[in-house]
Design a protein around this motif. Sequence first.
Motif, PDB file in Angstrom:
ATOM      1  N   ILE A 107       0.878  -1.166   0.000  1.00 42.98           N
ATOM      2  CA  ILE A 107       0.000   0.000   0.000  1.00 42.98           C
ATOM      3  C   ILE A 107       0.916   1.216   0.000  1.00 42.98           C
ATOM      4  CG2 ILE A 107      -1.799   1.284   1.185  1.00 42.98           C
ATOM      5  CD1 ILE A 107      -2.802  -1.297   2.361  1.00 42.98           C
ATOM      6  N   TRP A 132      -7.085   2.851  -1.217  1.00 45.70           N
ATOM      7  CA  TRP A 132      -6.963   1.948  -0.073  1.00 45.70           C
ATOM      8  C   TRP A 132      -6.747   2.696   1.240  1.00 45.70           C
ATOM      9  CZ3 TRP A 132      -7.103  -3.500   0.439  1.00 45.70           C
ATOM     10  CH2 TRP A 132      -7.546  -4.160  -0.722  1.00 45.70           C
ATOM     11  N   ALA A 135      -7.811   0.860   4.543  1.00 42.42           N
ATOM     12  CA  ALA A 135      -7.111  -0.351   4.982  1.00 42.42           C
ATOM     13  C   ALA A 135      -6.194  -0.030   6.157  1.00 42.42           C
ATOM     14  CB  ALA A 135      -6.313  -0.943   3.828  1.00 42.42           C
ATOM     15  N   ARG A 136      -6.436  -0.665   7.296  1.00 39.49           N
ATOM     16  CA  ARG A 136      -5.630  -0.420   8.485  1.00 39.49           C
ATOM     17  C   ARG A 136      -4.554  -1.485   8.666  1.00 39.49           C
ATOM     18  NH1 ARG A 136      -6.002  -1.539  13.955  1.00 39.49           N
ATOM     19  NH2 ARG A 136      -7.960  -2.683  13.733  1.00 39.49           N
ATOM     20  N   VAL A 138      -3.052  -5.333   6.763  1.00 35.15           N
ATOM     21  CA  VAL A 138      -3.117  -6.350   5.714  1.00 35.15           C
ATOM     22  C   VAL A 138      -2.104  -7.445   6.021  1.00 35.15           C
ATOM     23  CG1 VAL A 138      -3.939  -4.831   3.863  1.00 35.15           C
ATOM     24  CG2 VAL A 138      -1.474  -5.079   4.265  1.00 35.15           C
ATOM     25  N   GLU A 148      -7.495  -8.227   5.123  1.00 37.54           N
ATOM     26  CA  GLU A 148      -7.521  -6.801   5.404  1.00 37.54           C
ATOM     27  C   GLU A 148      -8.455  -6.537   6.575  1.00 37.54           C
ATOM     28  OE1 GLU A 148      -9.445  -2.631   3.761  1.00 37.54           O
ATOM     29  OE2 GLU A 148     -10.118  -4.594   3.058  1.00 37.54           O
ATOM     30  N   ASN A 150     -10.195  -3.085   7.954  1.00 37.15           N
ATOM     31  CA  ASN A 150     -10.306  -1.671   7.585  1.00 37.15           C
ATOM     32  C   ASN A 150     -10.660  -0.816   8.795  1.00 37.15           C
ATOM     33  OD1 ASN A 150     -13.103  -1.885   7.965  1.00 37.15           O
ATOM     34  ND2 ASN A 150     -13.515  -2.172   5.782  1.00 37.15           N
ATOM     35  N   ARG A 156     -11.770  -8.840   6.055  1.00 43.03           N
ATOM     36  CA  ARG A 156     -12.049  -9.354   4.712  1.00 43.03           C
ATOM     37  C   ARG A 156     -10.895 -10.196   4.219  1.00 43.03           C
ATOM     38  NH1 ARG A 156     -13.761  -3.508   1.991  1.00 43.03           N
ATOM     39  NH2 ARG A 156     -15.834  -3.322   2.957  1.00 43.03           N
ATOM     40  N   TRP A 158      -9.242 -10.961   0.549  1.00 43.88           N
ATOM     41  CA  TRP A 158      -9.232 -10.532  -0.848  1.00 43.88           C
ATOM     42  C   TRP A 158      -8.555 -11.583  -1.717  1.00 43.88           C
ATOM     43  CZ3 TRP A 158     -11.211  -5.881  -2.755  1.00 43.88           C
ATOM     44  CH2 TRP A 158     -11.642  -4.969  -1.790  1.00 43.88           C
ATOM     45  N   TYR A 169     -13.662  -9.806  -2.719  1.00 42.41           N
ATOM     46  CA  TYR A 169     -13.349 -10.221  -1.355  1.00 42.41           C
ATOM     47  C   TYR A 169     -14.536 -10.937  -0.735  1.00 42.41           C
ATOM     48  CZ  TYR A 169     -16.144  -6.234   0.337  1.00 42.41           C
ATOM     49  OH  TYR A 169     -17.156  -5.353   0.595  1.00 42.41           O
TER      50      TYR A 169
END
Length: 272
Positions: A107, A132, A135-136, A138, A148, A150, A156, A158, A169
């Motif tokens: 990212i 993205w 997204a916190r 991954v 991920e 978030n 999630r 993906w 996802y």
Amino acid sequence: MRTIKSVLIRGVAAAGLIGTGLAGAAGTGSAAGDDFGKPLVPGTTITEQRDVSAERTNGHSFLEINGAGQLVYWTRAGASFVPQVRGTDWANTRAITSLDETHFIEIKGDFRLSLWTWNGSFYTEKNVGQGWEPARLVSGVAPNAFLEINNLGDLRVWYFDGNYSITGYDPIGTQWDNTRAIAGKDFVDFIEIEGAGAVSEWYDFESAGHALRETRFDVADFTAVRLIVGTDFQHFLVILTNGDLYEFTLQDNGEYTPVRVGQDWGGTRLIG
């Protein structure tokens, strides 16, 4: 409660008293067994069966972005790991995670998602997404999949197709706001560190339906863990606030054994 289909908390072995026990650990490359944990609860039977065909880097390698903005590929060498610098100017990267030994995702500072492929001499980049910002966290779990969490606390998984284009996802959980770090080990199997330092391993026996189950480490305090990365079903590594690098190995009895495999990792910014 987190929205998952089923949760099973099993009395398996603790990964240990990280944060309180490491100060008394033995020298580089070893740690006293009582620094980290306790044996299995009497009468506990480990019945977990896993398909480990989706191992991420076969336990032999991981990536680092250090304080100088270098991208470093670390490979196992005896009881520790040796570095190979594979890039510079990575200071703006927000997150990295390996999919396998030759692919990882990044990212970027502008929230684009890139896939990087090693061809034996250098990496080539493919843009696979943008936007993205939410997204916190991954973490890769297979050559074609990554987790991920978030900013809304959604968990999630993906997926990529054979050409490494994202196909979509599966939503597999909500209310993961308190999670501080995750480390993928297999599809779908990952270590979670909560905000207060509690540690669990989450795994999925029904990959089509994503029925996550939890193994909470009975006596564990990972508050001193700054970064974590999984390398395969049997291994994950942590970097502590004091700069020590520890590798945890899953034993046949279900207990993780920690060994110190490096020092002076205080300058590491990201691992994946």
